[in-house]
Design an enzyme around this catalytic site. Sequence first.
Site, PDB file in Angstrom:
ATOM      1  N   ASP A  49       6.892   4.692  27.239  1.00  0.00           N
ATOM      2  CA  ASP A  49       5.749   3.799  27.409  1.00  0.00           C
ATOM      3  C   ASP A  49       5.179   3.921  28.817  1.00  0.00           C
ATOM      4  OD1 ASP A  49       6.378   3.005  24.928  1.00  0.00           O
ATOM      5  OD2 ASP A  49       7.054   0.987  25.470  1.00  0.00           O
ATOM      6  N   GLU A  51       5.261   6.503  30.803  1.00  0.00           N
ATOM      7  CA  GLU A  51       4.486   7.741  30.935  1.00  0.00           C
ATOM      8  C   GLU A  51       3.115   7.592  30.280  1.00  0.00           C
ATOM      9  OE1 GLU A  51       7.913  11.190  31.035  1.00  0.00           O
ATOM     10  OE2 GLU A  51       7.567  10.124  29.154  1.00  0.00           O
ATOM     11  N   ASP A  53       1.457   4.836  29.863  1.00  0.00           N
ATOM     12  CA  ASP A  53       0.641   3.943  30.693  1.00  0.00           C
ATOM     13  C   ASP A  53       0.044   4.672  31.893  1.00  0.00           C
ATOM     14  OD1 ASP A  53       1.176   1.900  28.972  1.00  0.00           O
ATOM     15  OD2 ASP A  53       2.792   1.033  30.183  1.00  0.00           O
ATOM     16  N   SER A  97      -1.172 -16.915   0.915  1.00  0.00           N
ATOM     17  CA  SER A  97       0.003 -16.077   1.160  1.00  0.00           C
ATOM     18  C   SER A  97       0.594 -15.598  -0.161  1.00  0.00           C
ATOM     19  CB  SER A  97       1.045 -16.876   1.932  1.00  0.00           C
ATOM     20  OG  SER A  97       1.366 -18.029   1.190  1.00  0.00           O
ATOM     21  N   LEU A  98       1.504 -14.641  -0.054  1.00  0.00           N
ATOM     22  CA  LEU A  98       2.148 -14.113  -1.253  1.00  0.00           C
ATOM     23  C   LEU A  98       3.344 -14.964  -1.627  1.00  0.00           C
ATOM     24  CD1 LEU A  98       2.279 -10.276  -0.528  1.00  0.00           C
ATOM     25  CD2 LEU A  98       0.650 -11.525  -1.944  1.00  0.00           C
ATOM     26  N   GLU A 129       4.710  -1.596  -0.745  1.00  0.00           N
ATOM     27  CA  GLU A 129       4.562  -1.242   0.668  1.00  0.00           C
ATOM     28  C   GLU A 129       5.440  -2.156   1.520  1.00  0.00           C
ATOM     29  OE1 GLU A 129       0.262  -3.345   0.160  1.00  0.00           O
ATOM     30  OE2 GLU A 129       0.421  -1.900   1.788  1.00  0.00           O
ATOM     31  N   LYS A 131       6.566  -5.031   4.182  1.00  0.00           N
ATOM     32  CA  LYS A 131       6.119  -6.359   4.585  1.00  0.00           C
ATOM     33  C   LYS A 131       6.336  -6.450   6.090  1.00  0.00           C
ATOM     34  CE  LYS A 131       6.669 -11.254   3.563  1.00  0.00           C
ATOM     35  NZ  LYS A 131       6.619 -11.614   4.981  1.00  0.00           N
ATOM     36  N   ASP A 133       6.405  -8.023   9.728  1.00  0.00           N
ATOM     37  CA  ASP A 133       6.621  -9.364  10.257  1.00  0.00           C
ATOM     38  C   ASP A 133       5.694  -9.532  11.454  1.00  0.00           C
ATOM     39  OD1 ASP A 133       7.639 -11.838  10.558  1.00  0.00           O
ATOM     40  OD2 ASP A 133       9.563 -11.207  11.394  1.00  0.00           O
ATOM     41  N   ARG A 152      -5.150 -15.751  11.098  1.00  0.00           N
ATOM     42  CA  ARG A 152      -4.969 -16.396   9.809  1.00  0.00           C
ATOM     43  C   ARG A 152      -5.045 -17.918   9.945  1.00  0.00           C
ATOM     44  NH1 ARG A 152      -1.258 -18.770   6.747  1.00  0.00           N
ATOM     45  NH2 ARG A 152      -1.482 -18.527   4.506  1.00  0.00           N
ATOM     46  N   GLU A 187      -2.399  -7.073   9.202  1.00  0.00           N
ATOM     47  CA  GLU A 187      -1.346  -7.666  10.013  1.00  0.00           C
ATOM     48  C   GLU A 187      -1.329  -7.025  11.396  1.00  0.00           C
ATOM     49  OE1 GLU A 187       0.300  -9.865   8.132  1.00  0.00           O
ATOM     50  OE2 GLU A 187       2.236 -10.252   9.080  1.00  0.00           O
ATOM     51  N   TYR A 239      -4.447  -4.318   4.799  1.00  0.00           N
ATOM     52  CA  TYR A 239      -3.930  -4.276   3.433  1.00  0.00           C
ATOM     53  C   TYR A 239      -4.834  -5.002   2.447  1.00  0.00           C
ATOM     54  CZ  TYR A 239      -1.973  -8.729   5.060  1.00  0.00           C
ATOM     55  OH  TYR A 239      -1.813  -9.967   5.606  1.00  0.00           O
ATOM     56  N   LYS A 309       2.738  -4.878  -5.517  1.00  0.00           N
ATOM     57  CA  LYS A 309       1.449  -5.225  -6.127  1.00  0.00           C
ATOM     58  C   LYS A 309       1.254  -4.396  -7.385  1.00  0.00           C
ATOM     59  CE  LYS A 309      -0.793  -6.419  -1.752  1.00  0.00           C
ATOM     60  NZ  LYS A 309      -1.513  -5.891  -0.585  1.00  0.00           N
ATOM     61  N   LYS A 333      11.878 -10.309   0.154  1.00  0.00           N
ATOM     62  CA  LYS A 333      12.400 -10.354   1.523  1.00  0.00           C
ATOM     63  C   LYS A 333      13.824  -9.831   1.584  1.00  0.00           C
ATOM     64  CE  LYS A 333       9.568 -13.737   3.789  1.00  0.00           C
ATOM     65  NZ  LYS A 333       9.618 -14.835   4.755  1.00  0.00           N
ATOM     66  N   CYS A 427      47.798   0.899  24.062  1.00  0.00           N
ATOM     67  CA  CYS A 427      47.234  -0.444  24.146  1.00  0.00           C
ATOM     68  C   CYS A 427      46.399  -0.592  25.421  1.00  0.00           C
ATOM     69  CB  CYS A 427      48.352  -1.480  24.135  1.00  0.00           C
ATOM     70  SG  CYS A 427      47.758  -3.153  24.416  1.00  0.00           S
ATOM     71  N   CYS A 430      48.491  -3.171  27.709  1.00  0.00           N
ATOM     72  CA  CYS A 430      49.813  -2.918  28.281  1.00  0.00           C
ATOM     73  C   CYS A 430      50.211  -1.448  28.292  1.00  0.00           C
ATOM     74  CB  CYS A 430      50.878  -3.731  27.551  1.00  0.00           C
ATOM     75  SG  CYS A 430      51.172  -3.160  25.869  1.00  0.00           S
ATOM     76  N   CYS A 445      49.286  -3.238  18.716  1.00  0.00           N
ATOM     77  CA  CYS A 445      50.205  -3.039  19.826  1.00  0.00           C
ATOM     78  C   CYS A 445      51.519  -3.715  19.446  1.00  0.00           C
ATOM     79  CB  CYS A 445      49.628  -3.667  21.088  1.00  0.00           C
ATOM     80  SG  CYS A 445      50.832  -3.774  22.419  1.00  0.00           S
ATOM     81  N   CYS A 451      53.152  -7.625  25.994  1.00  0.00           N
ATOM     82  CA  CYS A 451      51.745  -7.228  26.138  1.00  0.00           C
ATOM     83  C   CYS A 451      50.931  -8.397  26.708  1.00  0.00           C
ATOM     84  CB  CYS A 451      51.196  -6.812  24.774  1.00  0.00           C
ATOM     85  SG  CYS A 451      49.471  -6.343  24.814  1.00  0.00           S
TER      86      CYS A 451
HETATM   87 ZN   LIG Z   1      49.694  -4.194  24.351  1.00  0.00          ZN
END
Ligand SMILES: [Zn+2]
Length: 698
Positions: A49, A51, A53, A97-98, A129, A131, A133, A152, A187, A239, A309, A333, A427, A430, A445, A451
């Site tokens: 990003d 680079e 920019d 909405s759906l 297709e 969804k 977010d 919306r 969206e 969409y 759909k 979902k 371990c 220990c 262990c 330990c």
């Molecule tokens: Zn141990």
Amino acid sequence: MQLSELLAQTTKLLTQISALNESDILLLQEVLREHNRLYYTEQSPIISDREYDILFQTLKNLEEKYGIWDSNSPTKRIDVLVSNQFQKGLHASQMISLDNTYDENDIIDFEGRIRNILKSDETLVYAMELKFDGLGLSLTYRNGELVKALTRGNGVEGEDVTINALQIVSIPRHISFTSKEVEIRGEVVLPISEFMRINRERMETGEKVFSNPRNAASGSLRQLDYTITASRKLAFYAYSFPYAETEEGRGELKIQTYRDYLSLLESFGFTKTPYIFSAANIRELQAEIHRLTLNRPVFDFEIDGLVIKLNNLTLWNTLGTTEHHPRYAIAYKFPATNVRTKLLSIEHSVGRTGIITPVAILEPVNVGGVTVSRATLHNYDELAKKGVMEGDQVFIVRAGEVIPEVIGPIIEVRDGTEKIITPPITCPSCGTFLVQDIGKVALYCPARATCPAQTSGALKSFAGKHGANMLTLGDKIIDIFIEQGFLTDFVSIYHLREYSSSIIALEGFKQKKVDNILESIEASRDIPLASFFVALGIPQVGRKTGKLLAKYVSEKIGERGLGDILFHLTYEELEQIHDVGPATAGSIVYYFEENREMITKLLYEVHPTFTSMQKGESEEVFLRFTGKSFCVTGSFEGISRDQIHELIELNGGEVRTSVSAKLDYLIVGNDAGSKKTKAEELGVKILDLEELYELIGE
Ligand SMILES: [Zn+2]
């Protein structure tokens, strides 16, 4: 342009960036257009990003410097003037909405509802297709020119964000449809990479971070300063084109299916949706939903499901909408919150029973509103199955309240720097060689007694409030005593007195503090039997099972001693106890077989009680603070404020959270602030921890 050539050109431009001049403008434009395409259409940018920019800003500067106005330049969307920010605007028709579902099987019901209306057996074809977010946005084009953008909002009325929408590279300012004033809906989404970059910046400047990409998209679009919107790489996916859904529109545009409809939007200059699936029938649709649920598609955008759909647009008109949802579409979902992050390293964590668990240390990421930086991989078998490598991009999931879990690596984006993870040989705590029982996946262990990781965890749990309840022997003190060699196992707790003079010699351990520790150890010798079982840390035995086991064992006490009963418990008899399952029964029997020697020694020290203490006795012993109120402020070494509260309550005192004239005592630790000042003003007695201990000792 070949990608390798593009990268070479880009690198060359970047290395000469301050020496670029008018003759480089065309190349810069071309390179940036390619990077835009890779970023927005292919979802596979080949530069950072940062680079991007730099290139973008340089081009913008050069165009300004040489007075070049090229409407095809990737920079052209920046130069617009602010007007009518955030006025409210009514949608031409409601943005409904759906209907949505989390259940794959609801898709069958969805088709059933459609068939009921159509009264037909013809095979229904679907388009599916992603969804996204993101944030719903409605665009109005007059004579092919973008004239209005409304969020919306509540579906009826939205905010006018026209100026901001003009900053989004993937929203065309002109479309090749000029015969009518039309609306196009879609969206606005923020790439996850951009979301993380913005949050890093905000963290550095001390601003509140966005909790998820959708919120960040909303915050980025609804900006009074449109240059902020421009600086964030928001993308737009169209969409919906309501005119194309009318009979008149279908005729004029010559479209029959949703696939045609999407191609039309693409021909207008909208970004092609990165995924579209045609299902010839409901079974194909279900199979694909199932496949994607198990193998989430990878994009730089947050996807929270799929949109299904009917492909035949004529049926859309026939079916129409309910008051809330169209009947020809449904959103599915994905079942749990699933995010992508980088697996930085693996921590080989030693549990108090010695089992080694691979824990993924992650680049912090928000999962359903919670920042997650660790996730479990359960065991090395599973780690191997998932094929996770250090440095991998991984999906993690946090379903409900459970510990986040690593789902698996995103193999397609590996760059060769990832490292294979091998289970440890020894371990981490220990150094003892680890053991794996035949037929079992757990690596552990075997040095239970020596330990440190196991000792520390086991001793803290033993001394904890659900175990022997030694309030003054806190976690930090236990770690210090283990380090000093004073504590090695449960029995050593009861021999701590032998180290009294060495303990007092330690920094921060005065006589009174040591006495209090030793007193709470002495008091724990009469531990209730149920607490004793919990204190031992028998796998699968919590407070509830501890009580059940105590009740069962206490009924058997007669001629035989406690040890004798415990060492002869059988799997069959334990399984008969209501609410004790086979795994727990097995665990209990195994524990007492394995730890016979230790338990025998421990039973010389502690004398578990079979019934709870009589009220009269306990009052005499504990209730020194009856009728007195306490407030605790500041921080304390070796004991938490909660533990001090418990100590006060155990002694019959009442804990208050604020200072008033009626308060009897204020207990102050380090950095006590306004409460101390107030107590001084009101003449409330102020004590430090030492003095509180003395009070208890009186
Ligand atoms: Zn141990």
